[in-house]
Design a protein around this motif. Structure first.
Motif, PDB file in Angstrom:
ATOM      1  N   GLU A   1     -31.471  72.056  92.994  1.00 53.49           N
ATOM      2  CA  GLU A   1     -32.404  71.057  92.468  1.00 53.49           C
ATOM      3  C   GLU A   1     -33.089  70.310  93.612  1.00 53.49           C
ATOM      4  O   GLU A   1     -34.309  70.109  93.590  1.00 53.49           O
ATOM      5  CB  GLU A   1     -31.615  70.089  91.577  1.00 53.49           C
ATOM      6  N   LEU A   2     -32.324  69.918  94.611  1.00 51.69           N
ATOM      7  CA  LEU A   2     -32.892  69.222  95.768  1.00 51.69           C
ATOM      8  C   LEU A   2     -33.920  70.111  96.467  1.00 51.69           C
ATOM      9  O   LEU A   2     -35.003  69.649  96.838  1.00 51.69           O
ATOM     10  CB  LEU A   2     -31.791  68.866  96.775  1.00 51.69           C
ATOM     11  N   ALA A   3     -33.593  71.394  96.646  1.00 51.28           N
ATOM     12  CA  ALA A   3     -34.497  72.305  97.356  1.00 51.28           C
ATOM     13  C   ALA A   3     -35.769  72.537  96.555  1.00 51.28           C
ATOM     14  O   ALA A   3     -36.874  72.507  97.085  1.00 51.28           O
ATOM     15  CB  ALA A   3     -33.790  73.639  97.623  1.00 51.28           C
ATOM     16  N   ARG A   4     -35.604  72.735  95.233  1.00 51.77           N
ATOM     17  CA  ARG A   4     -36.729  73.049  94.359  1.00 51.77           C
ATOM     18  C   ARG A   4     -37.721  71.895  94.289  1.00 51.77           C
ATOM     19  O   ARG A   4     -38.909  72.093  94.090  1.00 51.77           O
ATOM     20  CB  ARG A   4     -36.120  73.344  92.978  1.00 51.77           C
ATOM     21  N   ARG A   5     -37.211  70.662  94.449  1.00 53.98           N
ATOM     22  CA  ARG A   5     -38.053  69.478  94.280  1.00 53.98           C
ATOM     23  C   ARG A   5     -38.574  68.921  95.600  1.00 53.98           C
ATOM     24  O   ARG A   5     -39.130  67.836  95.643  1.00 53.98           O
ATOM     25  CB  ARG A   5     -37.269  68.374  93.557  1.00 53.98           C
ATOM     26  N   THR A   6     -38.323  69.594  96.695  1.00 50.66           N
ATOM     27  CA  THR A   6     -38.686  69.061  97.998  1.00 50.66           C
ATOM     28  C   THR A   6     -39.600  70.055  98.689  1.00 50.66           C
ATOM     29  O   THR A   6     -39.256  71.236  98.798  1.00 50.66           O
ATOM     30  CB  THR A   6     -37.412  68.853  98.855  1.00 50.66           C
ATOM     31  N   ALA A   7     -40.767  69.584  99.155  1.00 47.84           N
ATOM     32  CA  ALA A   7     -41.717  70.489  99.801  1.00 47.84           C
ATOM     33  C   ALA A   7     -41.170  70.973 101.146  1.00 47.84           C
ATOM     34  O   ALA A   7     -41.170  72.157 101.447  1.00 47.84           O
ATOM     35  CB  ALA A   7     -43.050  69.792  99.996  1.00 47.84           C
ATOM     36  N   GLY A   8     -40.685  70.051 101.967  1.00 51.88           N
ATOM     37  CA  GLY A   8     -40.161  70.407 103.281  1.00 51.88           C
ATOM     38  C   GLY A   8     -38.724  70.876 103.180  1.00 51.88           C
ATOM     39  O   GLY A   8     -38.266  71.272 102.106  1.00 51.88           O
ATOM     40  N   PRO A   9     -38.004  70.881 104.295  1.00 50.84           N
ATOM     41  CA  PRO A   9     -36.584  71.245 104.234  1.00 50.84           C
ATOM     42  C   PRO A   9     -35.826  70.184 103.433  1.00 50.84           C
ATOM     43  O   PRO A   9     -36.043  68.990 103.607  1.00 50.84           O
ATOM     44  CB  PRO A   9     -36.148  71.243 105.706  1.00 50.84           C
ATOM     45  N   ALA A  10     -34.971  70.628 102.517  1.00 46.59           N
ATOM     46  CA  ALA A  10     -34.217  69.693 101.684  1.00 46.59           C
ATOM     47  C   ALA A  10     -33.158  68.991 102.529  1.00 46.59           C
ATOM     48  O   ALA A  10     -32.703  69.517 103.546  1.00 46.59           O
ATOM     49  CB  ALA A  10     -33.573  70.431 100.523  1.00 46.59           C
ATOM     50  N   CYS A  11     -32.790  67.806 102.084  1.00 46.69           N
ATOM     51  CA  CYS A  11     -31.751  67.035 102.773  1.00 46.69           C
ATOM     52  C   CYS A  11     -30.418  67.788 102.687  1.00 46.69           C
ATOM     53  O   CYS A  11     -30.049  68.300 101.630  1.00 46.69           O
ATOM     54  CB  CYS A  11     -31.654  65.681 102.071  1.00 46.69           C
ATOM     55  N   ALA A  12     -29.698  67.872 103.805  1.00 43.96           N
ATOM     56  CA  ALA A  12     -28.414  68.574 103.820  1.00 43.96           C
ATOM     57  C   ALA A  12     -27.373  67.819 102.994  1.00 43.96           C
ATOM     58  O   ALA A  12     -27.358  66.590 102.974  1.00 43.96           O
ATOM     59  CB  ALA A  12     -27.924  68.719 105.260  1.00 43.96           C
ATOM     60  N   VAL A  13     -26.516  68.566 102.298  1.00 45.85           N
ATOM     61  CA  VAL A  13     -25.434  67.977 101.505  1.00 45.85           C
ATOM     62  C   VAL A  13     -24.115  68.461 102.085  1.00 45.85           C
ATOM     63  O   VAL A  13     -23.957  69.653 102.353  1.00 45.85           O
ATOM     64  CB  VAL A  13     -25.535  68.402 100.023  1.00 45.85           C
ATOM     65  N   SER A  14     -23.192  67.556 102.335  1.00 46.67           N
ATOM     66  CA  SER A  14     -21.882  67.977 102.809  1.00 46.67           C
ATOM     67  C   SER A  14     -20.790  67.356 101.936  1.00 46.67           C
ATOM     68  O   SER A  14     -21.063  66.490 101.114  1.00 46.67           O
ATOM     69  CB  SER A  14     -21.683  67.592 104.275  1.00 46.67           C
ATOM     70  N   VAL A  15     -19.585  67.856 102.104  1.00 49.58           N
ATOM     71  CA  VAL A  15     -18.473  67.410 101.268  1.00 49.58           C
ATOM     72  C   VAL A  15     -17.471  66.665 102.132  1.00 49.58           C
ATOM     73  O   VAL A  15     -17.068  67.145 103.198  1.00 49.58           O
ATOM     74  CB  VAL A  15     -17.795  68.622 100.584  1.00 49.58           C
ATOM     75  N   SER A  16     -17.093  65.476 101.695  1.00 48.94           N
ATOM     76  CA  SER A  16     -16.131  64.667 102.447  1.00 48.94           C
ATOM     77  C   SER A  16     -14.773  65.340 102.498  1.00 48.94           C
ATOM     78  O   SER A  16     -14.311  65.910 101.514  1.00 48.94           O
ATOM     79  CB  SER A  16     -15.983  63.305 101.768  1.00 48.94           C
ATOM     80  N   ARG A  17     -14.131  65.269 103.682  1.00 52.82           N
ATOM     81  CA  ARG A  17     -12.746  65.769 103.769  1.00 52.82           C
ATOM     82  C   ARG A  17     -11.742  64.718 103.329  1.00 52.82           C
ATOM     83  O   ARG A  17     -10.569  64.986 103.177  1.00 52.82           O
ATOM     84  CB  ARG A  17     -12.413  66.133 105.208  1.00 52.82           C
ATOM     85  N   LEU A  18     -12.203  63.475 103.212  1.00 47.66           N
ATOM     86  CA  LEU A  18     -11.281  62.399 102.844  1.00 47.66           C
ATOM     87  C   LEU A  18     -11.010  62.415 101.354  1.00 47.66           C
ATOM     88  O   LEU A  18      -9.944  62.007 100.897  1.00 47.66           O
ATOM     89  CB  LEU A  18     -11.867  61.049 103.250  1.00 47.66           C
ATOM     90  N   GLY A  19     -11.997  62.876 100.595  1.00 45.36           N
ATOM     91  CA  GLY A  19     -11.828  62.987  99.148  1.00 45.36           C
ATOM     92  C   GLY A  19     -11.454  61.661  98.518  1.00 45.36           C
ATOM     93  O   GLY A  19     -11.937  60.607  98.941  1.00 45.36           O
ATOM     94  N   PRO A  20     -10.568  61.693  97.511  1.00 43.50           N
ATOM     95  CA  PRO A  20     -10.236  60.472  96.782  1.00 43.50           C
ATOM     96  C   PRO A  20      -9.544  59.418  97.648  1.00 43.50           C
ATOM     97  O   PRO A  20      -9.443  58.265  97.248  1.00 43.50           O
ATOM     98  CB  PRO A  20      -9.294  60.963  95.677  1.00 43.50           C
ATOM     99  N   GLU A  21      -9.076  59.796  98.841  1.00 43.52           N
ATOM    100  CA  GLU A  21      -8.432  58.815  99.741  1.00 43.52           C
ATOM    101  C   GLU A  21      -9.440  57.886 100.418  1.00 43.52           C
ATOM    102  O   GLU A  21      -9.057  56.880 101.009  1.00 43.52           O
ATOM    103  CB  GLU A  21      -7.678  59.563 100.872  1.00 43.52           C
TER     104      GLU A  21
END
Lengths: 402, 402
Positions: free
Chosen positions: B357-377
């Motif tokens: 969705e982010l890529a489809r809606r963004t003309a330029g390079p989409a913002c990178a998404v990463s996943v936290s290693r801390l999680g619920p902590e």
């Protein structure tokens, strides 16, 4: 050069000068300028007592500022009072000037603002820039800039810097227009096309509009969202009196917040962006009008005459703005939202549905919405004043370029 | 007390200490702590060369920090080298500790973190807090806090402050929970209910989660959007390494960004808010599951087993997150978006549609998404570390409370 030993922070300074003795002197020069700017005319003694330096230290600083043409002496102050009359100090009306310029979709404008905040020279050229390559547009702008500088110089001013507002995304180098869809420009280094002899800052017109509101608006808080429109819709996010620029300098793209995710395609690559519902061209289309040159003037005139189609189109644009602003207010929690630029002239017909939407979607008290008094002048004034503020924040830097 | 004459700024310090001689000493104490924290163990001479003070000035500061229990000497450093062996300095593992606490909808948790960043004591109680009044919940939390403090004290630590993460809006007084809909609390002064003997800071769990990511994440940039979820969906907006809090302290309410303006009603007063599509309960409903205690665990387990209904529900939640994040990215231009809290455990099934969705809606390079290693902590660790950071930023303030 004598340097005072006490260190004092400039009020209102966005930048922090280096923490050396030289840096202290520069900060204290700034403190003197900001104090006289806010409360002047003031005697040397009054300045000294306000900023907590000795009278001797302040005199050294003031002499330097007078020599550089940033302050001037008005002659004896309040001669009826006891003691030797002090000479009142005022911000100079003959020193540095900020040159502001604006590349609009339908016009070019340039002005010179002195350190007192007065517009002392101005030039405008009407005519569309849409689809024109950057070179001839900037050549015309440069002609206007040289006219305005010549006029300012005849008034005893000298240009301290040039700031240019553009309707597009500007990289953090403050020179490169990355994308200005309504002009058709991309990856254009304006620094290479503009006069090279002045310090230059290029920025998005919404950012300069927001700064103008911060500096020149009445009672503007330090945390607000400034929404403006020319053809596109942009916002400036002001946080604690500073602009939130974003990693690449692209923050504030309110016009591309999706409000109906499966709505019409937008040139940005998205769908159902706010601009597709509340941008000038969308509103003209919805009102059954042809896009001409004075689009906002036409809409305002028809709405004032009671044209029901135009009023409905503006009401729906207000609703769309209200939906996008609900999201922005939830993310940013600003103290107020200010409608500026072209939107300010349409506020009477946008506001009811816009405020209604914000209120209906907010559990607590809705965020207050106000209308800029600067209107379409905001970006140009913001650009010129950004140079003036830079001089107040670092007078020594400006004087060294004199 | 001797005060060094050179002024040096602490690295990583969020607060600016007062600009007096006493302020300089406090800043230099902080500079020493941050230097040893980042690069230690280090000799006094190594610290002096890194922060640009004389060895004598640094020794005075170090002696004070050792007396206060904030630094410790490890004995001779690298004895094989030429010259008198210097004693290596390290951050103390027996000095102040940060006490972090979390009021979750389904649990209470408390931990103690030492200045080295190690968790030294911890206590958890599972069980729902939904609909329970604040008094008994905070009474139970206080029991856990006292247990953790007692355990930390047995390890030679002393509590330097208490920070409490809550799933709701917290006023800028850092005490009052204005609204925590999933607990049913509003306008609750937690300061009056929590132990009064420690410096206290209450904040939204998304804010502490974002700070944990900034301080403990690997390669986290200084401008990012941290999205987390417990029952609700919240975000922390990090700008240049600091939290954007908003005028009332309510910034980051990503869960109430409208994504389908005429969608279902939301308890916030709005319609079609993100939380109605991507909140835990909405996802459980869409997947045909009953809300129980370990909702995220259940969803992750079913999704891993290939349950098509659950996978579809998570895919749709990812789409909804992508639409809301497109708006947020357009407004804020962060370097990355980090999925934290409960969302991190569901990332494998949310990310494809979210990123699409982010890529489809963004003309330029989409913002990178990463996943936290801390999680619920994240929120609990962020709370405890906020106390530790305050000690590093102003060691003299912490020592005075010892």
């Amino acid at each position: 050069m004598t340097a005072p030993l006490h260190e004092v922070h400039p009020t209102g300074s966005g930048r922090r000068l280096p923490d050396t003795q030289q840096g202290m002197r520069r900060r204290n020069l700034s403190r003197v300028m900001h104090t006289v700017n806010a409360e002047g005319p003031l005697s040397r003694a009054a300045v000294a007592s306000r900023i907590g330096l000795t009278r001797a230290a302040v005199s050294t600083l003031v002499d330097e500022l007078i020599r550089s043409g940033l302050l001037e002496e008005l002659g004896p102050e309040r001669p009826g009072r006891v003691g030797r009359p002090g000479s009142a100090l005022a911000i100079s009306g003959h020193g540095p000037a900020g040159i502001g310029a604006e590349v609009g979709v339908d016009h070019l404008a340039v002005c010179a603002v002195d350190l007192r905040g007065e517009v002392r020279a101005r030039a405008v050229r009407h005519g569309t820039n849409r689809g024109r390559p950057p070179e001839p547009v900037i050549q015309e702008l440069t002609t206007l800039i040289r006219q305005v500088i010549a006029e300012a110089e005849r008034e005893g001013l000298w240009p301290a810097g040039l700031a240019v507002a553009v309707p597009g995304l500007v990289a953090r180098d403050a020179r490169t227009v990355v994308r200005a869809p309504n002009l058709g420009w991309h990856d254009t280094d304006l620094g290479a096309l503009l006069p090279g002899e002045l310090p230059l800052a290029v920025d998005n017109e919404a950012n300069f509009g927001g700064l103008a509101e911060l500096w020149l608006g009445e009672g503007t808080p330090r945390d607000f969202l400034h929404v403006s429109a020319e053809i596109g819709i942009g916002a400036a996010v002001l946080v604690d009196g500073g602009l939130l620029r974003g990693t690449r300098g692209f923050a504030g793209e309110l016009g591309h917040v999706p409000i109906h995710p499966e709505g019409p395609e937008c040139p940005c690559g998205g769908r159902g962006c706010l601009e597709q519902y509340a941008g000038e061209e969308a509103v003209l289309r919805a009102a059954g009008l042809e896009p001409g040159e004075d689009r906002v003037g036409l809409l305002a005139q028809r709405a004032a005459q009671g044209d029901t189609e135009v009023r409905r189109a503006l009401r729906e644009a207000g609703t769309a703005l209200g939906i996008a602003l609900t999201g922005a207010v939830n993310l940013l929690d600003p103290e107020t939202v200010v409608l500026g630029g072209a939107l300010s002239g349409l506020a009477p017909w946008l506001l009811p549905s816009l405020e209604g939407e914000l209120a209906r979607r907010t559990a607590g008290p809705a965020c207050a919405v106000s209308v800029s008094r600067l209107g379409p002048e905001g970006p140009l004034l913001g650009a010129a004043h950004s140079v003036v503020r830079a001089v107040l924040d670092d007078p020594a830097g400006a004087a060294s370029r004199a």
